[in-house]
Structure formats: C-alpha cells, structure tokens
Design a protein around this motif. Structure first.
Motif, PDB file in Angstrom:
ATOM      1  N   ASN A 256      11.364  -1.761   0.406  1.00 15.58           N
ATOM      2  CA  ASN A 256      11.321  -0.595  -0.601  1.00 15.58           C
ATOM      3  C   ASN A 256      11.449  -1.262  -1.723  1.00 15.58           C
ATOM      4  O   ASN A 256      12.526  -1.333  -2.484  1.00 15.58           O
TER       5      ASN A 256
ATOM      6  N   SER B 298       5.508  -3.419  -7.925  1.00 14.62           N
ATOM      7  CA  SER B 298       5.369  -3.472  -6.470  1.00 14.62           C
ATOM      8  C   SER B 298       6.094  -4.913  -6.086  1.00 14.62           C
ATOM      9  O   SER B 298       5.682  -6.016  -6.321  1.00 14.62           O
TER      10      SER B 298
ATOM     11  N   GLU C 208       0.382   8.428  -1.080  1.00  7.15           N
ATOM     12  CA  GLU C 208      -0.702   8.903  -1.594  1.00  7.15           C
ATOM     13  C   GLU C 208      -1.561   9.610  -0.569  1.00  7.15           C
ATOM     14  O   GLU C 208      -1.719   9.555   0.599  1.00  7.15           O
TER      15      GLU C 208
ATOM     16  N   TYR D 217       9.579  -0.430  -4.769  1.00  6.40           N
ATOM     17  CA  TYR D 217       8.644   0.162  -5.911  1.00  6.40           C
ATOM     18  C   TYR D 217       9.587   0.292  -7.355  1.00  6.40           C
ATOM     19  O   TYR D 217      10.523   0.933  -7.032  1.00  6.40           O
TER      20      TYR D 217
ATOM     21  N   GLU E  99       5.107  -0.291 -13.825  1.00  7.99           N
ATOM     22  CA  GLU E  99       5.283   0.137 -12.471  1.00  7.99           C
ATOM     23  C   GLU E  99       5.031  -1.019 -11.788  1.00  7.99           C
ATOM     24  O   GLU E  99       3.941  -1.856 -11.710  1.00  7.99           O
TER      25      GLU E  99
ATOM     26  N   LYS F 187       9.989   1.784 -11.027  1.00  8.38           N
ATOM     27  CA  LYS F 187       9.139   2.571 -12.138  1.00  8.38           C
ATOM     28  C   LYS F 187      10.098   2.518 -13.253  1.00  8.38           C
ATOM     29  O   LYS F 187      11.315   2.839 -13.300  1.00  8.38           O
TER      30      LYS F 187
ATOM     31  N   GLU G 227      11.242   3.641  -2.172  1.00 12.33           N
ATOM     32  CA  GLU G 227      10.105   3.748  -1.375  1.00 12.33           C
ATOM     33  C   GLU G 227       8.817   3.844  -2.269  1.00 12.33           C
ATOM     34  O   GLU G 227       8.850   4.511  -3.344  1.00 12.33           O
TER      35      GLU G 227
ATOM     36  N   PRO H 173       5.393   5.450  -3.405  1.00 11.60           N
ATOM     37  CA  PRO H 173       5.031   6.756  -3.026  1.00 11.60           C
ATOM     38  C   PRO H 173       3.819   6.796  -2.331  1.00 11.60           C
ATOM     39  O   PRO H 173       3.192   6.140  -2.209  1.00 11.60           O
TER      40      PRO H 173
END
Length: 237
Positions: A164, A149, A42, A166, A147, A168, A38, A40
């Motif tokens: 989902n 997307s 902010e 994401y 990172e 990293k 998911e 993050p």
C-alpha cells in the motif's frame, strides 16, 4: 499615469512572487514518516460482462490443475501477512518543481522483515518507486503537487510483495485573500520537497505467498533472524 502605476504594482508583485518561490521551498521532516495508502481504484472504461466473468471464475476454480489456495496462499505454504509494516527511506530527493510523470526513484528498506524466525526481506533491500503525477507551484497561491507509487518490494527468493504505497502530497498554499485577483495570479504557493532520507511507512497490501513450506523457508532464504522480532504464521491449511 494610473495605468503606469498599475503596471508597476504588477511587476513588483511578480518579482516578489518569483523571489518567494525560491525562499519558500519547504522540506518535510525526514524523521516523520509519510504514510502510504491503498491505491485508488479506477473504474474500467468498459464494464465486464457479469455472466462471462462468473463463468471464467468458476472454470478457474474447477480446474483440476489449479493449486488449492486460501486467501491467495497455496495450502501448506507460509506467507507474509496483509498489513505487515515496512519503513522505507528515500535514496534521492524528489521535488514537485522538477519531478515529472514517470520519473523513477529508489528507496531502501530499513528493518528486517522476519517470518517464523527467518529474514525474508533484509534491511538494506532496495525497491523502486515512480512519480504518478508531478506539478510545480502555480499562481493564486497554489502549492506544488506530487503523487507517488511505491508498489512492491522483493523477498530474498524473488517473490514480489505488493505494498500500500500510494503517496499524495501538496505544498502549502499561500494566502491570497489580501490581494486583488490580478495580483493573486502571480502569488505562488510552496513547492513540495522530499529530501534524501525521507521516511515512508507502507504496509503489505495482501497475504503474500512465499512459495515454500515452513520446513523449506530457512533454506529458501538462507538468512537466519538471530533473535530479531519475528512474525509467526501457520502454513495455510
């Protein structure tokens, strides 16, 4: 004389570190999927006024023109359930050494997504990802960092499906415990490299309304499943 020896040692370490960067670039096994997570959350810079936000939600809910929905799906419509998996393959290499913030990259869906015996996202459908952050390897053994997307993919009838997606990752850190700090500063970790064909496993992040009823689904997609594994859902009631 002592100063010359120190300078020579530093130069030697610089050369070794520079050569090691090229030799130490490691590639992930493309057959092992990198799993998306998911995105993050902010915190907003300005917190919303609770009273105003509550009133807006109630006004929207009580609007007579608002379609009646359940879990984000209009009543009577079929949908792609939250958590439905997709396997995506990278169509171009990405490296922490060269990929900067904002760089776009292409991916391809490898398996049909089938709902109620109708293909809604066929194998071969492409989508676009974006580099959120990219940083090359650094001194003190720090590896490169990426990172990524992978936010969405579209169905055959043009519905955007949120993912989902994401990602990293960081290149392997090099050990510097054996070296004084003034030498460690020149010792770099490994770059993070994803080759073309790298697999990314992502999931649908929320129930996604396909904007049609069960009876309309086949005509809207025009792509029968021909016996392929299907997700069976009941229209929202």
């Amino acid at each position: 004389m002592q100063v010359k020896r120190v300078l020579a040692a530093v130069c030697c370490c610089c050369c070794l570190a520079g050569g090691a960067v090229q030799a130490s670039e490691e590639f992930h096994d493309v057959k092992t999927p990198v799993v998306g997570a998911e995105f993050p959350v902010e915190e907003p810079a300005v917190k919303p006024n609770i009273q105003e936000r509550t009133k807006a939600i109630l006004d929207e809910y009580n609007d007579p023109k608002r379609p009646k929905t359940h879990h984000g799906v209009e009543l009577g419509h079929v949908y792609i359930p939250k958590g439905t998996p997709l396997m995506l393959a990278l169509q171009e290499p990405i490296s922490s050494k060269t990929s900067k913030e904002g760089k776009a990259f292409k991916l391809k869906n490898l398996e049909d997504v089938v709902v109620n015996d109708v293909v809604v996202i066929p194998a071969g459908t492409t989508c676009v990802g974006k580099v959120l952050k990219g940083r090359g390897n650094r001194g003190f053994g720090m590896g490169g960092k990426l990172e990524l997307s992978i936010a969405a993919i579209k169905t055959l009838n043009g519905v955007t499906v949120p993912l989902n997606g994401y990602i990293k990752g960081r290149g392997k850190k090099s050990s510097t415990w054996f070296a004084p700090w003034w030498i460690s500063a020149f010792l770099k970790g490994k770059e993070l490299n994803y080759k073309e064909g790298q697999l990314f496993r992502v999931t649908v992040s929320r129930n996604t309304d396909l904007k049609v009823t069960g009876d309309e689904l086949g005509d809207a997609m025009g792509y029968p499943a021909d016996g392929k594994p299907s997700i069976y859902v009941k229209p929202m009631e």
